[in-house]
Write an enzyme that holds these catalytic residues in place. Structure first.
Site, PDB file in Angstrom:
ATOM      1  N   LYS A  13       0.857  -1.191   0.000  1.00  0.00           N
ATOM      2  CA  LYS A  13       0.000   0.000   0.000  1.00  0.00           C
ATOM      3  C   LYS A  13       0.892   1.240   0.000  1.00  0.00           C
ATOM      4  O   LYS A  13       1.737   1.405   0.894  1.00  0.00           O
ATOM      5  CB  LYS A  13      -0.842  -0.047   1.274  1.00  0.00           C
ATOM      6  CG  LYS A  13      -2.121   0.723   1.239  1.00  0.00           C
ATOM      7  CD  LYS A  13      -2.884   0.396   2.523  1.00  0.00           C
ATOM      8  CE  LYS A  13      -4.193   1.111   2.599  1.00  0.00           C
ATOM      9  NZ  LYS A  13      -4.799   0.945   3.928  1.00  0.00           N
TER      10      LYS A  13
HETATM   11  C1  E4P Z   1      -8.104   2.108   3.890  1.00  0.00           C
HETATM   12  O1  E4P Z   1      -7.409   1.205   3.497  1.00  0.00           O
HETATM   13  C2  E4P Z   1      -7.982   2.715   5.228  1.00  0.00           C
HETATM   14  O2  E4P Z   1      -7.368   1.807   6.097  1.00  0.00           O
HETATM   15  C3  E4P Z   1      -9.295   3.028   5.873  1.00  0.00           C
HETATM   16  O3  E4P Z   1     -10.378   2.575   5.131  1.00  0.00           O
HETATM   17  C4  E4P Z   1      -9.404   4.343   6.504  1.00  0.00           C
HETATM   18  O4  E4P Z   1     -10.669   4.456   7.090  1.00  0.00           O
HETATM   19  P1  E4P Z   1     -11.033   5.552   8.187  1.00  0.00           P
HETATM   20  O5  E4P Z   1     -11.350   6.822   7.491  1.00  0.00           O
HETATM   21  O6  E4P Z   1     -12.249   4.971   8.875  1.00  0.00           O
HETATM   22  O7  E4P Z   1      -9.840   5.686   9.109  1.00  0.00           O
END
Ligand code: E4P
Length: 217
Positions: free
Chosen positions: A87
């Site tokens: 990522k």
């Molecule tokens: C995506 O991969 C992120 O980990 C995640 O969806 C972030 O979500 P949040 O806005 O609830 O922290």
């Protein structure tokens, strides 16, 4: 539509896996910290632990913000387990790193995407997944679902293979709306997945069936 769970909590991952509908896991540094997983070695071990619970893709995020650092980290992450997807953030060096990983056959998830233009760049770089954060857009009074529709439209125009991974999903309606729009994947908390189960008429209907069965016995 693939269902990913957005957590580093092993118990919740096991629970979602046991339901039989889990296709993968996304994590980020904040989710790791929330579980008290700190220090490089512990974090790497935790990724392997997650991979051993689920069958599908597990996103592991790089911390570096420069190209060389991202490459070094990403290659190390990819070597941990065949299920790891690297990522990388939607910044200039992140796009370069995604292109590099794509050319080397390493799968990627382009994270922190908040606009259609960013999603277009991620697809051009060959990202396996693009992660538009719909909940965080909603948080600032901008329609996150509209972004999913825009990206779907653009990707379909050109037949990009990059999968739209609706991220920052907060509740069941996000899941349902993303499914209607045609997101390839959604990642959200266990509550958003299990929430799909619930309907009062199911509970009432089941209670009645069981009561009627008892009457006849
Ligand atoms: C995506 O991969 C992120 O980990 C995640 O969806 C972030 O979500 P949040 O806005 O609830 O922290």
């Amino acid at each position: 539509m693939k269902f990913f769970i957005d957590t580093a909590n092993l118990e919740q991952i096991r629970e979602a896996q046991a339901l039989g509908v889990l296709d993968g896991v996304t994590t980020n540094p904040s989710l790791m910290a929330k579980e008290g997983i700190t220090g490089k070695n512990n974090i790497l071990k935790h990724y392997v632990d997650i991979c051993e619970i689920v069958d599908g893709d597990v996103s592991a995020e790089v911390i570096s913000t420069d190209f060389e650092g991202m490459i070094k980290e990403g290659e190390e992450l990819a070597e941990l387990h065949s299920q790891i997807v690297v990522k990388a953030p939607m910044i200039k060096d992140g796009v370069k790193a995604i292109k590099y990983f794509t050319d080397k056959g390493i799968r990627t998830n382009c994270t922190l995407v908040f606009s259609a233009g960013q999603a277009l760049l991620a697809a051009k770089a060959g990202a396996t997944y693009v992660s538009p954060f719909i909940g965080r857009l909603d948080d600032i009074s901008t329609d996150g679902l509209n972004l999913i529709s825009e990206i779907r439209h653009i990707y379909d125009n050109y037949g990009f293979d990059t999968q739209i991974l609706a991220a920052s999903v907060r509740h069941t309606m996000h899941v349902i709306d993303c499914a209607k729009i045609g997101a390839d994947v959604m990642t959200g908390p266990l509550s958003a997945i299990e929430g799909l189960l619930k309907h009062p008429l199911t509970d009432i209907g089941l209670a009645k069936f069981l009561a009627d069965y008892q009457k006849g016995n």
